[in-house]
Scaffold this motif. Structure first.
Motif, PDB file in Angstrom:
ATOM      1  N   GLY A  23       0.888  -1.111  -0.019  1.00 30.75           N
ATOM      2  CA  GLY A  23      -0.065   0.057   0.061  1.00 30.75           C
ATOM      3  C   GLY A  23       0.656   1.304  -0.020  1.00 30.75           C
ATOM      4  N   ILE A  24       1.983   1.223  -0.491  1.00 29.31           N
ATOM      5  CA  ILE A  24       2.887   2.486  -0.682  1.00 29.31           C
ATOM      6  C   ILE A  24       3.234   2.676  -1.947  1.00 29.31           C
ATOM      7  N   THR A  79      -1.482   0.270  -6.910  1.00 29.94           N
ATOM      8  CA  THR A  79      -0.587   0.753  -8.027  1.00 29.94           C
ATOM      9  C   THR A  79      -1.374   0.758  -9.493  1.00 29.94           C
ATOM     10  N   ASN A  80      -2.483  -0.284  -9.546  1.00 28.33           N
ATOM     11  CA  ASN A  80      -3.044  -0.354 -10.857  1.00 28.33           C
ATOM     12  C   ASN A  80      -2.196  -0.102 -12.083  1.00 28.33           C
ATOM     13  N   LEU A  81      -1.293  -1.168 -12.485  1.00 31.15           N
ATOM     14  CA  LEU A  81      -0.685  -0.826 -13.337  1.00 31.15           C
ATOM     15  C   LEU A  81      -1.473  -1.234 -14.638  1.00 31.15           C
ATOM     16  N   GLY A  82      -1.086  -0.148 -15.751  1.00 27.74           N
ATOM     17  CA  GLY A  82      -1.832  -0.275 -16.944  1.00 27.74           C
ATOM     18  C   GLY A  82      -2.862   0.804 -16.813  1.00 27.74           C
ATOM     19  N   ALA A 103      -6.918  -5.269  -7.906  1.00 24.32           N
ATOM     20  CA  ALA A 103      -7.153  -6.065  -6.746  1.00 24.32           C
ATOM     21  C   ALA A 103      -6.226  -6.360  -5.417  1.00 24.32           C
ATOM     22  N   SER A 104      -5.306  -5.329  -5.484  1.00 22.19           N
ATOM     23  CA  SER A 104      -4.118  -5.220  -4.463  1.00 22.19           C
ATOM     24  C   SER A 104      -4.803  -5.048  -3.072  1.00 22.19           C
ATOM     25  N   ASP A 105      -5.930  -4.372  -2.964  1.00 20.62           N
ATOM     26  CA  ASP A 105      -6.510  -3.997  -1.635  1.00 20.62           C
ATOM     27  C   ASP A 105      -7.159  -5.230  -0.983  1.00 20.62           C
ATOM     28  N   GLU A 106      -7.317  -6.195  -1.884  1.00 19.03           N
ATOM     29  CA  GLU A 106      -8.008  -7.503  -1.244  1.00 19.03           C
ATOM     30  C   GLU A 106      -6.972  -8.695  -1.148  1.00 19.03           C
ATOM     31  N   TYR A 107      -5.850  -8.374  -0.841  1.00 19.88           N
ATOM     32  CA  TYR A 107      -4.814  -9.550  -0.677  1.00 19.88           C
ATOM     33  C   TYR A 107      -4.957 -10.542   0.064  1.00 19.88           C
ATOM     34  N   CYS A 113     -11.104 -10.931  -6.701  1.00 22.16           N
ATOM     35  CA  CYS A 113     -11.220  -9.813  -7.498  1.00 22.16           C
ATOM     36  C   CYS A 113     -10.250 -10.147  -8.973  1.00 22.16           C
ATOM     37  N   GLN A 114     -10.808  -9.452  -9.784  1.00 20.52           N
ATOM     38  CA  GLN A 114     -10.154  -9.709 -11.131  1.00 20.52           C
ATOM     39  C   GLN A 114      -9.414  -8.580 -11.404  1.00 20.52           C
ATOM     40  N   ASN A 115      -8.254  -8.703 -12.110  1.00 22.22           N
ATOM     41  CA  ASN A 115      -7.522  -7.393 -12.425  1.00 22.22           C
ATOM     42  C   ASN A 115      -8.205  -6.701 -13.622  1.00 22.22           C
ATOM     43  N   THR A 116      -8.798  -5.510 -13.418  1.00 23.41           N
ATOM     44  CA  THR A 116      -9.441  -5.075 -14.602  1.00 23.41           C
ATOM     45  C   THR A 116      -8.601  -3.592 -15.052  1.00 23.41           C
TER      46      THR A 116
END
Length: 433
Positions: A23-24, A79-82, A103-107, A113-116
């Motif tokens: 989360g940084i 981060t939401n890469l893309g 989906a990094s907040d629900e690790y 969660c799907q990466n959209t």
């Protein structure tokens, strides 16, 4: 062999560090390098590094728990890469709802969660590309309108110079026709004064022919003068009101009852020319009088009327040209933008129907409202631009419209981006701005 083990150990340590601190953003990673202690980012306290992201809030600013929901004021970095990275409140971490598109907040939750991010990024990029195309089109159109505005401005300036030259030429003609009219009026006045001074003076002044005076006296146009014609046309110089007697008329006819042109020239003509005993009767414009039948006075009248007509035509032309100059100067005095990009709006009108009313906006002229019953009301005449300093040309004001029934004149504030214009005008103005 020992070298490979060291490299593997370093790699493992880095892997553990990245797994532990979540989360940084990359700009904050320098604060979370694993060491014996961790200083809260607000500088409030120092804690052992093991307490970072241990699901317990130690720092007041929540900086020790960027990857958990332990701190009420903490933030989690997606981060939401893309796609676009962003922060969410740390209370949303592992809450069963996917807030980050990666989906990094629900690790550590049961939610799948799907990466959209890639799909969202594609749509975002397509939108941005569309906006860029619109901007490019807008800039192209704005440049085109600027060029048209500059061209129109130059044409109007040239038209103004031409009209001013025409006005100068008409001014010269006007002075010339005024002079000619004054001369014609003066000649007419002199001719009339000569008539009033007596037929002798008239004949000398006008150089009238014997024939013209003979025909003036020959009322029935039979080629001879009679007693009755002499009594009707000739009077005594010192007693104009008295009608000649038959004897006096016969004496003027040289004791004959008729007198032809040749005898008139040798007898009565000389008497009339002297003007000391008799003169031709003047009834000031009555039918058959000297004033109405004298050819010289008629010529003077025609000349005066001709010059008056010509003068009036030149005056009307001069007035029309000056009105055109005044109108053009008013148009050129309007602020059409820094590069005259709004000049194309002058002379155009845009209509918008709202319920039972049709609104007509004629930029730089007026705004009107017309009901279905046909009643048209002025909502204001062009006033000025009233946009904010950073966007001065974003708002128009039209003032001094027809009074409201409560009192006070109507006025209209027209935003160049508002719905009070047609879509065509709205789109073009938005592109310009």
């Amino acid at each position: 062999m020992r070298v490979y083990i060291i490299v593997a150990a370093v790699f493992w340590c880095g892997y553990v560090d990245s797994r532990k601190v979540r989360g940084i953003s990359s700009s904050y990673k320098r604060f979370y390098r694993e060491r014996k202690s961790f200083l809260c980012i607000d500088g409030s306290r120092m804690i052992p590094f093991e307490q970072v992201n241990d699901d317990y809030c130690d720092c007041e600013d929540g900086s020790d728990e960027p990857g958990t929901s332990a701190c009420p004021h903490g933030r989690f970095y997606c981060t939401n890469l893309g796609f676009r990275p962003h922060y969410i409140p740390s209370s949303r971490v592992n809450d069963g709802i996917c807030d980050c598109c990666d989906a990094s907040d629900e690790y550590n939750s049961h939610t799948r969660c799907q990466n959209t991010c890639w799909n969202l990024g594609q749509r975002e990029r397509a939108y941005v590309e569309g906006q860029m195309r619109t901007l490019d089109e807008g800039l192209r159109l704005k440049q085109q309108l600027i060029e048209e505005g500059v061209l129109l401005w130059r044409e109007k300036q040239a038209q103004l110079r031409e009209l001013q030259q025409v006005a100068e030429d008409l001014q010269v003609k006007l002075e010339e026709h005024r002079r000619k009219k004054h001369e014609a009026d003066r000649l007419k006045e002199q001719t009339l004064k000569a008539l009033e001074a007596g037929n002798g003076g008239l004949i000398r002044h006008q150089n009238s022919s014997v024939t013209s005076i003979f025909h003036l006296l020959d009322t029935n146009k039979d080629g001879s003068l009679t007693v009755d014609e002499i009594k009707a046309k000739v009077v005594l110089v010192h007693d104009e009101q008295r009608v000649l007697s038959e004897g006096e008329a016969l004496a003027l006819l040289d004791r004959g009852h008729r007198m032809d042109l040749s005898k008139f020239q040798s007898t009565l003509w000389d008497v009339l020319t002297r003007g000391d005993t008799v003169k031709i009767k003047d009834t000031q414009g009555a039918p058959g009088s000297l004033s109405s039948e004298d050819p010289h006075l008629k010529a003077a009248d025609r000349a005066a009327e001709w010059e008056a007509t010509n003068l009036k035509k030149v005056e009307e032309a001069y007035e029309t040209v000056n009105m055109e100059i005044s109108d053009l100067q008013k148009k050129l005095a309007i602020d059409y933008g820094t590069d005259w990009e709004f000049l194309f709006l002058n002379g155009q009108c845009y209509k918008l129907k709202v319920y039972e009313y049709t609104y007509t906006l004629c930029p730089f002229n007026q705004v009107t409202q017309k009901s279905t019953a046909g009643v048209e009301v002025s909502l204001g005449m062009w006033g000025m631009w009233t946009g904010k300093p950073k966007n001065h040309y974003s708002q128009m004001v039209y003032e001094n419209g027809e009074p409201c029934w409560q009192g006070g004149s109507r006025s209209t504030t027209q935003g160049t981006r508002s719905r009070a214009t047609t879509l065509h005008m709205q789109a073009r103005l938005q592109i310009l701005l």
